[in-house]
Design an enzyme around this catalytic site. Structure first.
Site, short mmCIF file in Angstrom:
data_model
loop_
_atom_site.label_atom_id
_atom_site.label_comp_id
_atom_site.label_asym_id
_atom_site.label_seq_id
_atom_site.Cartn_x
_atom_site.Cartn_y
_atom_site.Cartn_z
N SER A 279 55.63 -36.56 -2.71
CA SER A 279 54.61 -37.11 -3.61
C SER A 279 54.95 -36.87 -5.08
O SER A 279 54.22 -37.31 -5.96
CB SER A 279 53.27 -36.44 -3.31
OG SER A 279 53.35 -35.04 -3.60
N LYS A 280 56.06 -36.19 -5.35
CA LYS A 280 56.33 -35.73 -6.72
C LYS A 280 56.85 -36.87 -7.61
O LYS A 280 57.28 -37.91 -7.14
CB LYS A 280 57.35 -34.58 -6.70
CG LYS A 280 56.83 -33.32 -6.04
CD LYS A 280 55.61 -32.80 -6.76
CE LYS A 280 55.20 -31.40 -6.31
NZ LYS A 280 54.95 -31.27 -4.89
N LEU A 281 56.82 -36.62 -8.91
CA LEU A 281 57.22 -37.65 -9.88
C LEU A 281 58.69 -38.02 -9.71
O LEU A 281 59.09 -39.17 -9.92
CB LEU A 281 56.96 -37.15 -11.31
CG LEU A 281 55.48 -36.85 -11.62
CD1 LEU A 281 55.33 -36.28 -13.03
CD2 LEU A 281 54.62 -38.09 -11.47
#
Ligand SMILES: Cc1ncc(COP(=O)(O)O)c(C=O)c1O
Length: 381
Positions: free
Chosen positions: A193-195
Protein backbone atom coordinates in the site's frame (compact mmCIF):
# COMPACT_ATOMS: atom_id res chain seq x y z
CA UNK A 1 -28.83 11.99 0.45
CA UNK A 2 -25.63 10.18 1.53
CA UNK A 3 -25.01 6.60 0.42
CA UNK A 4 -25.18 5.31 3.99
CA UNK A 5 -28.87 6.36 3.92
CA UNK A 6 -29.56 4.57 0.66
CA UNK A 7 -28.48 6.88 -2.21
CA UNK A 8 -26.04 5.69 -4.88
CA UNK A 9 -22.44 6.11 -3.69
CA UNK A 10 -20.34 9.02 -4.95
CA UNK A 11 -17.72 6.46 -6.12
CA UNK A 12 -19.62 3.28 -7.09
CA UNK A 13 -16.35 1.44 -7.89
CA UNK A 14 -14.94 2.20 -4.45
CA UNK A 15 -11.52 3.72 -3.72
CA UNK A 16 -8.97 3.63 -6.58
CA UNK A 17 -6.74 0.55 -6.67
CA UNK A 18 -3.13 0.66 -5.50
CA UNK A 19 -0.61 0.30 -7.00
CA UNK A 20 -2.21 1.95 -10.04
CA UNK A 21 -1.53 0.88 -13.63
CA UNK A 22 1.89 2.31 -14.51
CA UNK A 23 3.30 1.97 -18.02
CA UNK A 24 6.87 2.64 -16.89
CA UNK A 25 6.65 -0.19 -14.34
CA UNK A 26 5.12 -2.49 -16.99
CA UNK A 27 7.93 -1.63 -19.43
CA UNK A 28 10.63 -2.21 -16.80
CA UNK A 29 9.15 -5.63 -15.96
CA UNK A 30 9.06 -6.53 -19.65
CA UNK A 31 12.75 -5.69 -19.98
CA UNK A 32 13.57 -7.73 -16.86
CA UNK A 33 11.59 -10.70 -18.20
CA UNK A 34 13.01 -10.52 -21.71
CA UNK A 35 16.59 -10.33 -20.47
CA UNK A 36 16.08 -13.12 -17.94
CA UNK A 37 17.73 -11.07 -15.21
CA UNK A 38 14.58 -10.97 -13.07
CA UNK A 39 15.69 -14.28 -11.52
CA UNK A 40 19.24 -13.24 -10.67
CA UNK A 41 20.48 -13.17 -7.07
CA UNK A 42 22.72 -10.17 -7.63
CA UNK A 43 20.98 -8.41 -10.51
CA UNK A 44 21.73 -4.84 -11.53
CA UNK A 45 18.43 -3.25 -10.41
CA UNK A 46 19.05 -3.87 -6.70
CA UNK A 47 22.45 -2.19 -6.94
CA UNK A 48 21.01 0.66 -9.04
CA UNK A 49 18.16 1.18 -6.58
CA UNK A 50 20.57 1.34 -3.64
CA UNK A 51 22.69 3.90 -5.51
CA UNK A 52 19.64 5.95 -6.43
CA UNK A 53 18.39 5.87 -2.85
CA UNK A 54 21.69 7.35 -1.65
CA UNK A 55 21.39 10.11 -4.28
CA UNK A 56 17.71 10.84 -3.59
CA UNK A 57 18.11 10.94 0.17
CA UNK A 58 21.56 12.50 0.24
CA UNK A 59 23.15 9.80 2.39
CA UNK A 60 26.37 7.87 1.78
CA UNK A 61 24.95 4.34 2.12
CA UNK A 62 21.71 2.43 1.51
CA UNK A 63 20.74 -1.25 1.83
CA UNK A 64 17.51 -2.73 0.48
CA UNK A 65 15.79 -5.55 2.36
CA UNK A 66 12.62 -7.61 2.64
CA UNK A 67 10.33 -5.23 4.58
CA UNK A 68 10.02 -1.96 6.44
CA UNK A 69 9.58 -3.89 9.68
CA UNK A 70 12.87 -5.69 9.12
CA UNK A 71 14.51 -2.37 8.20
CA UNK A 72 13.47 -0.89 11.56
CA UNK A 73 14.85 -3.89 13.43
CA UNK A 74 18.13 -3.79 11.47
CA UNK A 75 18.38 -0.03 12.06
CA UNK A 76 17.92 -0.41 15.81
CA UNK A 77 20.49 -3.20 15.92
CA UNK A 78 22.90 -1.16 13.80
CA UNK A 79 22.93 1.67 16.34
CA UNK A 80 23.57 -0.87 19.10
CA UNK A 81 20.13 -1.29 20.68
CA UNK A 82 20.17 -4.50 22.74
CA UNK A 83 18.43 -6.17 25.66
CA UNK A 84 18.09 -3.90 28.68
CA UNK A 85 18.32 -0.63 26.72
CA UNK A 86 15.59 1.98 26.64
CA UNK A 87 14.35 3.47 23.37
CA UNK A 88 12.14 6.57 23.27
CA UNK A 89 9.23 6.72 20.84
CA UNK A 90 5.85 8.42 20.53
CA UNK A 91 2.91 6.88 22.39
CA UNK A 92 0.94 7.22 19.15
CA UNK A 93 3.03 5.03 16.82
CA UNK A 94 2.98 2.13 14.40
CA UNK A 95 2.49 -0.81 16.74
CA UNK A 96 5.06 -3.15 15.20
CA UNK A 97 7.81 -0.62 15.98
CA UNK A 98 6.89 -0.95 19.66
CA UNK A 99 6.84 -4.76 19.34
CA UNK A 100 10.21 -4.76 17.58
CA UNK A 101 11.68 -3.11 20.66
CA UNK A 102 10.28 -5.92 22.78
CA UNK A 103 11.68 -8.46 20.33
CA UNK A 104 15.11 -6.93 20.96
CA UNK A 105 14.60 -7.04 24.71
CA UNK A 106 14.59 -3.22 24.88
CA UNK A 107 12.11 -1.15 26.87
CA UNK A 108 9.88 1.34 25.00
CA UNK A 109 9.74 4.76 26.67
CA UNK A 110 6.59 6.52 25.50
CA UNK A 111 6.39 10.29 25.06
CA UNK A 112 3.46 12.47 24.05
CA UNK A 113 2.69 13.84 20.60
CA UNK A 114 2.17 17.40 19.33
CA UNK A 115 -1.40 18.71 19.24
CA UNK A 116 -1.19 20.02 15.64
CA UNK A 117 -0.24 16.77 13.90
CA UNK A 118 -0.30 14.00 16.55
CA UNK A 119 3.30 13.07 15.80
CA UNK A 120 6.19 12.87 18.29
CA UNK A 121 6.67 16.12 20.20
CA UNK A 122 10.44 16.83 20.50
CA UNK A 123 9.78 19.01 23.56
CA UNK A 124 9.04 15.79 25.48
CA UNK A 125 12.39 14.14 24.74
CA UNK A 126 14.71 15.75 27.27
CA UNK A 127 12.71 14.58 30.29
CA UNK A 128 12.40 11.08 28.83
CA UNK A 129 16.14 10.48 28.63
CA UNK A 130 17.62 8.34 31.38
CA UNK A 131 20.82 6.38 32.02
CA UNK A 132 19.61 3.43 29.91
CA UNK A 133 18.48 5.46 26.87
CA UNK A 134 20.14 4.12 23.74
CA UNK A 135 18.10 5.61 20.92
CA UNK A 136 15.11 7.65 19.83
CA UNK A 137 12.82 6.03 17.27
CA UNK A 138 10.94 8.67 15.24
CA UNK A 139 8.18 7.90 12.72
CA UNK A 140 6.49 10.48 10.53
CA UNK A 141 2.86 9.33 10.45
CA UNK A 142 -0.24 10.11 8.35
CA UNK A 143 1.42 13.13 6.65
CA UNK A 144 2.57 14.56 9.96
CA UNK A 145 6.26 15.46 10.11
CA UNK A 146 8.35 15.46 13.25
CA UNK A 147 10.70 18.49 13.39
CA UNK A 148 13.90 16.51 13.00
CA UNK A 149 16.30 19.37 13.74
CA UNK A 150 14.76 19.67 17.20
CA UNK A 151 15.04 15.89 17.70
CA UNK A 152 18.69 15.90 16.61
CA UNK A 153 19.50 18.80 18.91
CA UNK A 154 18.40 16.74 21.94
CA UNK A 155 19.88 13.48 20.67
CA UNK A 156 23.26 15.02 19.84
CA UNK A 157 23.44 16.81 23.18
CA UNK A 158 23.07 13.43 24.93
CA UNK A 159 25.03 11.30 22.44
CA UNK A 160 21.95 9.23 21.57
CA UNK A 161 21.28 7.64 18.17
CA UNK A 162 18.16 8.44 16.14
CA UNK A 163 16.35 5.91 13.96
CA UNK A 164 14.03 7.75 11.57
CA UNK A 165 11.20 5.65 10.15
CA UNK A 166 10.16 7.24 6.85
CA UNK A 167 7.99 4.29 5.74
CA UNK A 168 4.99 6.61 5.37
CA UNK A 169 6.70 9.64 3.88
CA UNK A 170 9.19 9.05 1.05
CA UNK A 171 9.43 12.39 -0.76
CA UNK A 172 8.74 14.53 2.32
CA UNK A 173 11.24 17.26 3.10
CA UNK A 174 12.11 19.45 6.05
CA UNK A 175 13.99 22.45 4.76
CA UNK A 176 16.33 21.20 2.03
CA UNK A 177 16.61 17.66 3.43
CA UNK A 178 14.62 14.52 2.73
CA UNK A 179 12.86 12.87 5.64
CA UNK A 180 14.66 9.60 6.27
CA UNK A 181 18.04 11.31 5.96
CA UNK A 182 18.09 13.01 9.37
CA UNK A 183 18.45 9.98 11.61
CA UNK A 184 21.69 8.11 12.23
CA UNK A 185 19.74 5.51 10.23
CA UNK A 186 16.55 6.03 8.22
CA UNK A 187 14.14 3.35 7.05
CA UNK A 188 11.67 2.93 4.17
CA UNK A 189 8.95 0.42 3.31
CA UNK A 190 8.07 -0.81 -0.19
CA UNK A 191 4.97 -2.61 1.14
CA UNK A 192 1.92 -3.11 -1.09
CA UNK A 193 0.00 0.00 0.00
CA UNK A 194 3.05 2.27 0.27
CA UNK A 195 3.86 5.28 -1.92
CA UNK A 196 6.81 3.33 -3.39
CA UNK A 197 5.42 -0.16 -3.73
CA UNK A 198 7.02 -3.49 -4.57
CA UNK A 199 4.27 -5.49 -2.86
CA UNK A 200 6.79 -6.08 -0.07
CA UNK A 201 10.22 -4.68 0.68
CA UNK A 202 12.14 -2.04 2.58
CA UNK A 203 15.39 -0.12 2.78
CA UNK A 204 17.88 1.37 5.22
CA UNK A 205 19.56 4.76 4.74
CA UNK A 206 22.78 5.46 6.63
CA UNK A 207 24.49 8.68 7.54
CA UNK A 208 27.22 6.80 9.43
CA UNK A 209 29.46 4.08 8.04
CA UNK A 210 29.73 2.29 11.41
CA UNK A 211 25.98 1.66 11.52
CA UNK A 212 26.08 0.68 7.82
CA UNK A 213 28.80 -1.92 8.46
CA UNK A 214 26.93 -3.34 11.43
CA UNK A 215 23.68 -3.63 9.44
CA UNK A 216 25.47 -5.26 6.52
CA UNK A 217 27.02 -7.83 8.84
CA UNK A 218 23.69 -8.62 10.47
CA UNK A 219 21.77 -8.85 7.17
CA UNK A 220 24.30 -11.23 5.58
CA UNK A 221 25.18 -14.84 6.38
CA UNK A 222 28.49 -15.24 4.64
CA UNK A 223 28.10 -13.77 1.17
CA UNK A 224 24.36 -14.28 1.20
CA UNK A 225 21.76 -11.72 2.36
CA UNK A 226 19.05 -13.66 4.23
CA UNK A 227 16.17 -11.20 3.73
CA UNK A 228 16.95 -9.23 0.58
CA UNK A 229 14.84 -7.26 -1.85
CA UNK A 230 14.60 -9.28 -5.07
CA UNK A 231 15.74 -8.09 -8.49
CA UNK A 232 12.11 -8.03 -9.66
CA UNK A 233 11.04 -5.91 -6.67
CA UNK A 234 13.85 -3.43 -7.32
CA UNK A 235 12.81 -3.36 -10.99
CA UNK A 236 9.32 -2.08 -10.12
CA UNK A 237 10.48 0.44 -7.51
CA UNK A 238 12.94 2.26 -9.79
CA UNK A 239 10.37 3.92 -12.12
CA UNK A 240 8.29 4.93 -9.10
CA UNK A 241 11.32 6.51 -7.44
CA UNK A 242 12.00 8.48 -10.63
CA UNK A 243 8.47 9.91 -10.41
CA UNK A 244 8.38 10.45 -6.66
CA UNK A 245 8.84 14.22 -6.68
CA UNK A 246 6.11 14.76 -9.26
CA UNK A 247 3.71 12.45 -7.40
CA UNK A 248 4.49 14.15 -4.08
CA UNK A 249 3.60 17.53 -5.61
CA UNK A 250 0.34 16.18 -7.04
CA UNK A 251 -0.70 14.70 -3.69
CA UNK A 252 0.25 17.94 -1.97
CA UNK A 253 -1.93 19.96 -4.38
CA UNK A 254 -4.85 17.57 -3.78
CA UNK A 255 -4.62 17.93 -0.02
CA UNK A 256 -4.32 21.70 -0.41
CA UNK A 257 -7.56 21.57 -2.43
CA UNK A 258 -9.31 19.68 0.39
CA UNK A 259 -7.82 22.04 2.97
CA UNK A 260 -9.48 24.94 1.16
CA UNK A 261 -12.89 23.27 1.56
CA UNK A 262 -12.98 23.13 5.36
CA UNK A 263 -15.76 21.28 7.12
CA UNK A 264 -16.30 21.71 10.88
CA UNK A 265 -14.67 18.92 12.86
CA UNK A 266 -12.34 17.68 10.11
CA UNK A 267 -8.96 19.39 10.12
CA UNK A 268 -5.97 18.29 8.03
CA UNK A 269 -2.83 17.72 10.15
CA UNK A 270 -0.94 20.96 10.62
CA UNK A 271 2.85 20.58 10.55
CA UNK A 272 3.31 24.09 11.77
CA UNK A 273 6.02 25.34 9.44
CA UNK A 274 6.11 26.45 5.83
CA UNK A 275 9.49 24.83 5.15
CA UNK A 276 8.09 21.31 5.65
CA UNK A 277 6.71 19.42 2.65
CA UNK A 278 4.75 16.40 3.83
CA UNK A 279 4.20 13.22 1.85
CA UNK A 280 0.79 11.62 1.99
CA UNK A 281 0.82 7.87 2.53
CA UNK A 282 -2.38 8.73 4.34
CA UNK A 283 -3.67 12.24 4.87
CA UNK A 284 -4.18 12.55 8.62
CA UNK A 285 -7.07 14.57 10.03
CA UNK A 286 -7.92 15.71 13.53
CA UNK A 287 -11.53 14.65 13.82
CA UNK A 288 -13.90 16.32 16.29
CA UNK A 289 -17.09 14.23 16.59
CA UNK A 290 -19.04 17.00 18.34
CA UNK A 291 -18.21 19.60 15.67
CA UNK A 292 -18.87 17.24 12.74
CA UNK A 293 -21.95 15.73 14.35
CA UNK A 294 -21.06 12.05 13.98
CA UNK A 295 -19.12 9.56 16.10
CA UNK A 296 -15.79 8.87 14.41
CA UNK A 297 -16.56 5.26 13.43
CA UNK A 298 -19.89 6.32 11.91
CA UNK A 299 -18.14 9.08 9.92
CA UNK A 300 -15.70 6.50 8.46
CA UNK A 301 -18.57 4.11 7.73
CA UNK A 302 -20.48 6.86 5.92
CA UNK A 303 -17.41 7.77 3.84
CA UNK A 304 -16.65 4.13 3.04
CA UNK A 305 -20.28 3.74 1.88
CA UNK A 306 -19.51 6.54 -0.60
CA UNK A 307 -16.42 4.68 -1.85
CA UNK A 308 -13.98 7.04 -0.10
CA UNK A 309 -11.24 5.36 1.96
CA UNK A 310 -11.38 7.06 5.35
CA UNK A 311 -10.29 4.94 8.32
CA UNK A 312 -9.66 5.46 12.01
CA UNK A 313 -6.02 5.94 13.04
CA UNK A 314 -3.82 3.79 15.28
CA UNK A 315 -4.56 2.78 18.86
CA UNK A 316 -2.12 4.55 21.17
CA UNK A 317 0.47 2.18 22.61
CA UNK A 318 -0.22 2.89 26.28
CA UNK A 319 -3.94 2.05 26.01
CA UNK A 320 -5.11 -1.46 26.91
CA UNK A 321 -1.59 -2.68 27.59
CA UNK A 322 0.17 -3.62 30.82
CA UNK A 323 2.25 -0.66 32.13
CA UNK A 324 5.05 -3.18 32.72
CA UNK A 325 5.58 -3.27 28.94
CA UNK A 326 6.74 0.36 28.71
CA UNK A 327 7.76 3.44 30.68
CA UNK A 328 5.40 6.39 30.21
CA UNK A 329 6.58 9.99 30.37
CA UNK A 330 3.77 12.27 31.54
CA UNK A 331 0.06 11.59 31.11
CA UNK A 332 0.22 11.07 27.30
CA UNK A 333 -3.07 12.99 27.05
CA UNK A 334 -2.54 14.14 23.46
CA UNK A 335 -1.69 10.58 22.33
CA UNK A 336 -4.93 9.43 23.94
CA UNK A 337 -6.78 12.14 21.99
CA UNK A 338 -5.05 11.03 18.78
CA UNK A 339 -6.07 7.45 19.47
CA UNK A 340 -9.69 8.46 19.94
CA UNK A 341 -10.02 11.11 17.23
CA UNK A 342 -7.58 10.58 14.36
CA UNK A 343 -8.98 9.72 10.92
CA UNK A 344 -6.92 9.19 7.80
CA UNK A 345 -7.68 9.28 4.10
CA UNK A 346 -5.88 6.64 2.01
CA UNK A 347 -3.61 8.20 -0.62
CA UNK A 348 -4.56 6.69 -4.05
CA UNK A 349 -7.37 9.21 -4.62
CA UNK A 350 -4.87 12.06 -4.17
CA UNK A 351 -3.30 11.31 -7.58
CA UNK A 352 -6.65 11.81 -9.30
CA UNK A 353 -7.68 14.92 -11.26
CA UNK A 354 -9.45 17.96 -9.76
CA UNK A 355 -12.97 16.80 -10.71
CA UNK A 356 -12.47 13.68 -8.57
CA UNK A 357 -11.19 15.77 -5.66
CA UNK A 358 -14.19 18.06 -6.12
CA UNK A 359 -16.47 15.02 -5.77
CA UNK A 360 -14.59 13.97 -2.61
CA UNK A 361 -15.01 17.46 -1.11
CA UNK A 362 -18.70 17.62 -2.02
CA UNK A 363 -19.31 14.18 -0.58
CA UNK A 364 -17.69 15.13 2.74
CA UNK A 365 -19.87 18.26 2.81
CA UNK A 366 -22.97 16.19 2.03
CA UNK A 367 -22.25 13.74 4.86
CA UNK A 368 -21.66 16.70 7.20
CA UNK A 369 -24.97 18.35 6.20
CA UNK A 370 -26.81 15.08 6.83
CA UNK A 371 -25.10 14.20 10.11
CA UNK A 372 -28.32 14.49 12.15
CA UNK A 373 -30.19 12.12 9.84
CA UNK A 374 -27.31 9.64 9.80
CA UNK A 375 -27.08 9.71 13.57
CA UNK A 376 -30.81 9.10 13.83
CA UNK A 377 -30.57 6.13 11.46
CA UNK A 378 -27.64 4.59 13.36
CA UNK A 379 -28.27 5.17 17.06
CA UNK A 380 -25.57 3.92 19.44
CA UNK A 381 -26.23 0.27 20.35
C1 LIG B 1 5.51 3.79 10.13
C2 LIG B 1 5.71 2.41 9.60
N1 LIG B 1 6.84 1.77 9.88
C3 LIG B 1 7.08 0.53 9.43
C4 LIG B 1 6.14 -0.12 8.66
C5 LIG B 1 6.41 -1.53 8.25
O1 LIG B 1 6.60 -1.69 6.90
P1 LIG B 1 6.39 -3.14 6.21
O2 LIG B 1 4.92 -3.33 6.02
O3 LIG B 1 7.13 -3.01 4.92
O4 LIG B 1 6.99 -4.16 7.10
C6 LIG B 1 4.94 0.51 8.34
C7 LIG B 1 3.92 -0.18 7.54
O5 LIG B 1 2.79 0.25 7.41
C8 LIG B 1 4.71 1.82 8.84
O6 LIG B 1 3.57 2.47 8.58
Amino acid sequence: MPAILGSPPAFPDGPPPWPPPNENVAAAVQVALASGRWGQYHGPCVATLETQLTATFGVPHAITCASGTLAVEAALRSVGVAAGDEVILAAYEYESNFLTLHALGAKPVLVDVSPGNWNLDPAQLATAIGPKTKAILVSHLHSGLVPMNAVLAVADAHGIAVVEDAAQCPGATIGPRQCGSFGSVGTLSFGGSKLLSAGRGGALLFRESRAYQRAKLWLNRGVQPWAPLSELQATVVLPQLANLDADTQRRLASVQFLRERPVPGLQVFDNGSAVQTPAFYKAGFRYDPAAFGLPRELFCRAMRAEGIAFDVGFKALHLGRSPSRFRAVGDLAEATRASENCVKLHHPVLLHPPDVLERVARTIENVYRNAVRIRAAFPPS
